[in-house]
Every structure is written in structure tokens, then in C-alpha cells.
Design a protein around this motif. Structure first.
Motif, PDB file in Angstrom:
ATOM      1  N   VAL A   1       0.799  -1.206  -0.003  1.00  0.00           N
ATOM      2  CA  VAL A   1      -0.064  -0.045   0.141  1.00  0.00           C
ATOM      3  C   VAL A   1       0.692   1.022  -0.052  1.00  0.00           C
ATOM      4  CG1 VAL A   1      -2.090  -1.223   0.979  1.00  0.00           C
ATOM      5  CG2 VAL A   1      -0.471   0.096   2.504  1.00  0.00           C
ATOM      6  N   ILE A   2       1.855   1.119   0.683  1.00  0.00           N
ATOM      7  CA  ILE A   2       2.671   2.194   0.459  1.00  0.00           C
ATOM      8  C   ILE A   2       3.435   2.574  -0.664  1.00  0.00           C
ATOM      9  CG2 ILE A   2       5.227   3.152   1.412  1.00  0.00           C
ATOM     10  CD1 ILE A   2       4.676   1.912   4.228  1.00  0.00           C
ATOM     11  N   GLU A   3       3.712   1.498  -1.536  1.00  0.00           N
ATOM     12  CA  GLU A   3       4.050   1.681  -2.900  1.00  0.00           C
ATOM     13  C   GLU A   3       3.041   2.157  -3.831  1.00  0.00           C
ATOM     14  OE1 GLU A   3       6.180  -1.041  -6.462  1.00  0.00           O
ATOM     15  OE2 GLU A   3       5.836  -2.184  -4.384  1.00  0.00           O
ATOM     16  N   ALA A   4       1.704   1.812  -3.474  1.00  0.00           N
ATOM     17  CA  ALA A   4       0.670   2.377  -4.120  1.00  0.00           C
ATOM     18  C   ALA A   4       0.379   3.836  -3.932  1.00  0.00           C
ATOM     19  CB  ALA A   4      -0.524   1.385  -3.949  1.00  0.00           C
ATOM     20  N   GLY A   5       1.108   4.577  -2.888  1.00  0.00           N
ATOM     21  CA  GLY A   5       0.734   5.685  -2.558  1.00  0.00           C
ATOM     22  C   GLY A   5       0.371   6.086  -1.402  1.00  0.00           C
ATOM     23  N   VAL A   6      -0.032   5.101  -0.670  1.00  0.00           N
ATOM     24  CA  VAL A   6      -0.718   5.386   0.545  1.00  0.00           C
ATOM     25  C   VAL A   6       0.033   5.875   1.833  1.00  0.00           C
ATOM     26  CG1 VAL A   6      -2.049   4.139   2.683  1.00  0.00           C
ATOM     27  CG2 VAL A   6      -2.284   3.562   0.299  1.00  0.00           C
ATOM     28  N   GLU A   7      -0.219   6.971   2.517  1.00  0.00           N
ATOM     29  CA  GLU A   7       0.631   7.638   3.504  1.00  0.00           C
ATOM     30  C   GLU A   7       0.392   6.659   4.867  1.00  0.00           C
ATOM     31  OE1 GLU A   7       1.527  11.478   6.094  1.00  0.00           O
ATOM     32  OE2 GLU A   7       0.267  11.565   4.167  1.00  0.00           O
ATOM     33  N   VAL A   8       1.431   5.835   5.397  1.00  0.00           N
ATOM     34  CA  VAL A   8       1.059   5.263   6.515  1.00  0.00           C
ATOM     35  C   VAL A   8       1.806   6.026   7.814  1.00  0.00           C
ATOM     36  CG1 VAL A   8       1.937   3.010   7.707  1.00  0.00           C
ATOM     37  CG2 VAL A   8       1.202   2.835   5.224  1.00  0.00           C
ATOM     38  N   ILE A   9       0.798   6.126   8.648  1.00  0.00           N
ATOM     39  CA  ILE A   9       1.174   7.264   9.795  1.00  0.00           C
ATOM     40  C   ILE A   9       1.152   6.299  11.238  1.00  0.00           C
ATOM     41  CG2 ILE A   9       0.591   8.982  11.143  1.00  0.00           C
ATOM     42  CD1 ILE A   9      -0.996   9.611   8.453  1.00  0.00           C
ATOM     43  N   LYS A  10       2.063   6.515  11.952  1.00  0.00           N
ATOM     44  CA  LYS A  10       2.008   5.970  13.380  1.00  0.00           C
ATOM     45  C   LYS A  10       1.937   6.838  14.406  1.00  0.00           C
ATOM     46  CE  LYS A  10       5.341   2.197  12.293  1.00  0.00           C
ATOM     47  NZ  LYS A  10       6.555   1.506  12.596  1.00  0.00           N
ATOM     48  N   PRO A  11       0.650   7.031  14.818  1.00  0.00           N
ATOM     49  CA  PRO A  11       0.284   8.057  15.948  1.00  0.00           C
ATOM     50  C   PRO A  11       0.665   7.859  17.160  1.00  0.00           C
ATOM     51  CG  PRO A  11      -1.690   6.476  15.396  1.00  0.00           C
ATOM     52  CD  PRO A  11      -0.587   6.225  14.458  1.00  0.00           C
ATOM     53  N   ASP A  12       0.501   8.867  18.285  1.00  0.00           N
ATOM     54  CA  ASP A  12       0.557   8.450  19.652  1.00  0.00           C
ATOM     55  C   ASP A  12      -0.544   7.796  20.064  1.00  0.00           C
ATOM     56  OD1 ASP A  12       0.733   8.581  22.295  1.00  0.00           O
ATOM     57  OD2 ASP A  12       0.877  10.728  22.496  1.00  0.00           O
ATOM     58  N   LYS A  13      -0.461   6.329  20.476  1.00  0.00           N
ATOM     59  CA  LYS A  13      -1.584   5.561  20.771  1.00  0.00           C
ATOM     60  C   LYS A  13      -2.306   6.037  22.086  1.00  0.00           C
ATOM     61  CE  LYS A  13       0.070   1.229  18.533  1.00  0.00           C
ATOM     62  NZ  LYS A  13       0.220   0.153  18.850  1.00  0.00           N
ATOM     63  N   ASN A  14      -1.478   6.767  22.967  1.00  0.00           N
ATOM     64  CA  ASN A  14      -1.965   6.970  24.322  1.00  0.00           C
ATOM     65  C   ASN A  14      -3.136   8.204  24.150  1.00  0.00           C
ATOM     66  OD1 ASN A  14      -0.240   5.580  25.956  1.00  0.00           O
ATOM     67  ND2 ASN A  14       1.623   7.125  25.746  1.00  0.00           N
ATOM     68  N   LYS A  15      -3.127   8.771  23.237  1.00  0.00           N
ATOM     69  CA  LYS A  15      -4.247   9.694  23.151  1.00  0.00           C
ATOM     70  C   LYS A  15      -5.816   9.008  22.732  1.00  0.00           C
ATOM     71  CE  LYS A  15      -1.356  13.464  21.231  1.00  0.00           C
ATOM     72  NZ  LYS A  15      -1.081  14.472  20.301  1.00  0.00           N
ATOM     73  N   PHE A  16      -5.403   7.924  21.940  1.00  0.00           N
ATOM     74  CA  PHE A  16      -6.839   7.220  21.594  1.00  0.00           C
ATOM     75  C   PHE A  16      -6.996   6.255  22.852  1.00  0.00           C
ATOM     76  CE2 PHE A  16      -4.869   7.877  17.637  1.00  0.00           C
ATOM     77  CZ  PHE A  16      -5.953   8.309  16.779  1.00  0.00           C
ATOM     78  N   MET A  17      -6.059   5.807  23.644  1.00  0.00           N
ATOM     79  CA  MET A  17      -6.224   4.761  24.771  1.00  0.00           C
ATOM     80  C   MET A  17      -7.155   5.848  25.974  1.00  0.00           C
ATOM     81  SD  MET A  17      -2.884   2.857  24.947  1.00  0.00           S
ATOM     82  CE  MET A  17      -2.969   1.916  26.263  1.00  0.00           C
TER      83      MET A  17
END
Length: 323
Positions: A280-296
Motif C-alpha cells: 500500500v505504501i508503494e501504491a501511494g498510501v501514507e502510513v502514519i504511526k500516531p501517539d496511541k496514548n491519545k486514543f487509549m
């Protein structure tokens, strides 16, 4: 001589037909692509069952929603029109309510913790939960962790979900989670989701990397945010109407073949996750790793809502205490 030449082929066909009737065929339907690790594990399970039983049992696999959605397949199991299926725990919880504990956000610390729970007596207890609803759980398959993917903007914090319509499974737990994060949960069947994303019926969805890739949803959604809010396993289920007519030996054969398929699927899954993210990265998708604590922090209230249900909250505590 002519009579013998005429009778012999008929005799062979008759004997072959009888032999075919002696093979017990279990019909298994699911909604995934044939390239998915779960489908490959099911094919292997059928091969192993045929080998273990000495050719007396086999499995016919019907992928890609050929026989209906996950919910429809479970209903077919309940009336005995289908033998086996694979469903997400998120769908199974509608038939076996205690299973919703596995869909609670961030209930697992990591992947190994989830395996330790699923392979323990807790996992077995939850598999047995469906029996009173004519559904016997056989095993769990790895379905990784689910994360958000969207069309117009990335979801890097819960605030980004405000006002967004997010596709979820027919799962109360999944809907509660999206609401608690500020989004608007919209149940849509998996088979209709691609078109719904294209037409703007929903702004995004949430799922694991291989499903995001194999469904080709990355063609529409160019943001994939690895918040990994739930680690929701798939469940292999057999209808009790189909299970109870099997002899004890036949049940043991099915269980042995099932048990062999689990580590095989987990290995394939780990490989497919990396391949999917790379693709998916090769297909142009931006993969993001957010701060999970904000979701938790935003989903803590979901757990508080179960404190009055002592039996259910005890399962939550047992999962948390599992090493």
C-alpha cells in the motif's frame, strides 16, 4: 465378451459413486479473498482432515461471500444449511455476547499477549459461549490489529474523527469505540464497503493491513493510521447441528486438523502483514504511526461501563492479568 465390456464400466462408475458417498464433506463458507492467510489455512485444514481421516472426511471451502455475509453464514449454521464458517469476533459477539470482551479497545498489550489469552482457558471459555446459540467455536485465527483508514484526511488524533462517518462491523463494541473517539459509526457489510467508500457513504473504515490491501480499499483511501485500537481475532465456527451428528472419532479428526491450521495461519499472517503494508505504501498510501496514548485515554469509559456486570468484568481482569 461384449456384455462384459458393457457391464464393467457401469460397475466401476457404481463403485466410484458409492465410494464418493462414503466421504463426509463439511461445507465451509467465508467472506475473504482466496489469497488471504485464513483461506489458505482452511484449504490446508481440509487437506489435513482428508489425510488424518484416511479419506473419510474432507472440507469444501466457499470464499468471497459466495454463500452470504458473515452474519448470514452464522444463521445458515444455526439452521443446519451450512457446516462451518469463519467470522470476526466482532460479528460473533451478536450471537455469543461475552465474546465482545475480545473486541474492547486496547484490551491486549501486544500480539503475544493476545495469543496467550486466546490459547488459555479464557479463550476456550469464550469459544464454548456460542454453543447455547447452536454455534460451536473451534479455534481462533490471527487477524492482527485494526486501524483507521480514510479518504480525505488522516486520523492522527481522536479529534480528527469528529464528524467523520466510519464503517464498522455489526458490532456494538465497535460502534461504542468509534463514538467514544468522536466518530460516527456506520455498519456496512464488507462486500459493499468499496462502493460505499467510492460514493462517499462513509469517510473511512478500520481494519487490519492485509484486509485493507486485498480489498483494494487503498485505491480509494490514501491514509492509513496505525493506531491499532483493537486486536480482534477471527473465529472458526461449526454449527452444533453439524457437530453433534459426527462420531467422537470424526470430531477428533476435525479438531486435530483445526489445531494444525492455527500455527500455519499465524505464520502466513505475519508474512502477509508486512507484504500488505509494503504494497500500500508503494501504491501511494501514507502510513502514519500516531501517539496511541491519545486514543487509549478516550476509550477508558467503555471499560467503566462494565463494572456493574461482575461476571463480564471478571473476564476483563483475567485478560489483563494474563502474562
Amino acid at each position: 465378451m461384449k456384455f462384459r465390456l458393457f457391464v464393467y464400466p457401469i460397475l466401476v462408475l457404481f463403485m466410484f459413486g458409492c465410494a464418493q458417498k462414503d466421504v463426509k464433506v463439511l461445507k465451509l463458507a467465508h467472506g475473504l479473498d482466496v489469497n488471504h492467510s485464513v483461506h489458505k489455512a482452511m484449504v490446508k485444514m481440509g487437506e489435513d482432515l482428508n489425510r488424518i481421516s484416511g479419506g473419510k472426511m474432507t472440507i469444501e471451502v466457499y470464499p468471497s461471500q459466495q454463500l452470504g455475509t458473515e452474519r448470514e453464514c452464522l444463521e445458515l449454521l444455526q439452521i443446519g444449511s451450512l457446516d462451518m464458517t469463519k467470522v470476526s469476533v466482532g460479528v460473533m459477539e451478536n450471537f455469543a455476547p461475552k465474546m465482545k470482551v475480545l473486541g474492547l479497545p486496547f484490551i491486549f498489550r501486544d500480539r503475544q499477549h493476545s495469543f496467550n489469552v486466546l490459547d488459555s482457558d479464557i479463550g476456550q471459555q469464550l469459544l464454548d459461549e456460542g454453543r447455547q446459540y447452536r454455534l460451536k467455536g473451534l479455534a481462533y485465527y490471527d487477524a492482527g490489529s485494526r486501524s483507521f483508514y480514510t479518504k480525505e484526511k488522516p486520523v492522527e488524533t481522536p479529534a480528527d474523527l469528529e464528524g467523520m462517518k466510519i464503517r464498522v462491523m455489526e458490532s456494538i463494541t465497535a460502534m461504542d469505540m468509534v463514538r467514544s473517539l468522536g466518530g460516527s459509526p456506520t455498519p456496512i457489510s464488507w462486500g459493499e464497503l468499496y462502493t460505499s467508500l467510492q460514493q462517499g457513504v462513509v469517510d473511512g473504515a478500520e481494519n487490519n493491513p492485509p484486509s485493507f490491501y486485498l480489498s483494494r480499499h487503498y485505491e480509494v483511501c490514501k491514509y492509513y493510521v496505525l493506531d491499532e485500537h483493537t486486536t480482534l481475532p477471527d473465529v472458526l465456527v461449526i454449527g452444533t447441528q453439524s457437530w453433534d451428528v459426527l462420531t467422537e472419532q470424526e470430531q477428533n479428526w476435525v479438531k486435530e486438523a483445526t489445531d494444525l491450521s492455527v500455527p500455519y495461519q499465524r505464520k502466513l499472517w505475519a508474512e502477509s502483514e508486512k507484504e500488505a503494508l509494503d504494497a500500500v505504501i508503494e501504491a501511494g498510501v501514507e502510513v502514519i504511526k500516531p501517539d496511541k496514548n491519545k486514543f487509549m485515554d478516550k476509550v477508558d469509559g467503555i471499560f467503566d461501563a462494565y463494572k456493574d456486570d461482575e461476571e463480564f468484568y471478571e473476564i476483563i481482569q483475567r485478560i489483563r492479568n494474563t502474562k
